[in-house]
Design an enzyme around this catalytic site. Structure first.
Site, mmCIF file in Angstrom:
data_model
loop_
_atom_site.group_PDB
_atom_site.id
_atom_site.type_symbol
_atom_site.label_atom_id
_atom_site.label_comp_id
_atom_site.label_asym_id
_atom_site.label_seq_id
_atom_site.Cartn_x
_atom_site.Cartn_y
_atom_site.Cartn_z
ATOM 1 C CG HIS A 80 -85.415 -87.513 27.895
ATOM 2 N ND1 HIS A 80 -86.562 -88.232 27.708
ATOM 3 C CD2 HIS A 80 -84.946 -87.848 29.123
ATOM 4 C CE1 HIS A 80 -86.788 -88.962 28.782
ATOM 5 N NE2 HIS A 80 -85.821 -88.751 29.657
ATOM 6 C CB CYS A 126 -84.837 -91.898 30.172
ATOM 7 S SG CYS A 126 -85.064 -91.165 31.814
#
Length: 176
Positions: free
Chosen positions: A123, A26
């Protein structure tokens, strides 16, 4: 800026020179690129910041945050992955021609040509036991231990629930 101010670029370059691996997830993935632009001031004042410069890509932050639960696989060995994407950026560039994962028909992430650096928006990348083992092997472990992350999480939630139950006087507690 903090990473650059504290000389992380040089430390990461040294780590790579000695055969180390770098994985960005991310925001960490975004930082591996050349620049991160925030024209709408989502993270503060409007600016374009120099990133770490390890992957030929740039990220532009956008007001609409993406949030998706996804499944797919690591492209390098077809190992299943699952998790969620939650980010407010669009990443573009040459590095994306070597994607790290395929999620529900679309490619995500990037892998450096020497395969020492990888990054993606997913994630939960380590939650699937097979993906965890594959990534730890990529990172250099010869025989990584398999962990049942979901089972561990459920056991810990049950343990927490038991501790709360044992600590509360349900006759006098107020539940909302």
């Amino acid at each position: 800026q903090w990473l650059q101010h504290h000389n992380w670029t040089a430390a990461i370059q040294k780590h790579l020179r000695y055969g180390g691996k770098v994985l960005g997830i991310c925001g960490g993935y975004q930082m591996l690129g050349m620049t991160i632009s925030d024209p709408d001031g989502i993270e503060g004042r409007s600016a374009c910041s120099k990133a770490l410069g390890f992957l030929e890509m740039k990220t532009t932050l956008k007001p609409h945050k993406q949030l998706h639960r996804v499944t797919g696989y690591l492209i390098r060995d077809n190992t299943s992955v699952s998790g969620y994407e939650i980010h407010a950026g669009i990443t573009e560039g040459r590095a994306l021609k070597r994607p790290m994962i395929r999620l529900e028909g679309k490619e995500d992430g990037a892998v450096s040509e020497d395969e020492q650096i990888m990054g993606c928006y997913l994630h939960g990348l380590f939650e699937e036991a097979g993906a965890c083992v594959a990534l730890l092997k990529w990172a250099g472990l010869d025989d990584p231990e398999t962990v049942d992350y979901r089972g561990l999480r459920e056991r810990e939630i049950d343990r927490l629930a038991d501790a709360v139950n044992d600590s509360l006087d349900s006759d006098t507690a107020v539940f909302l």
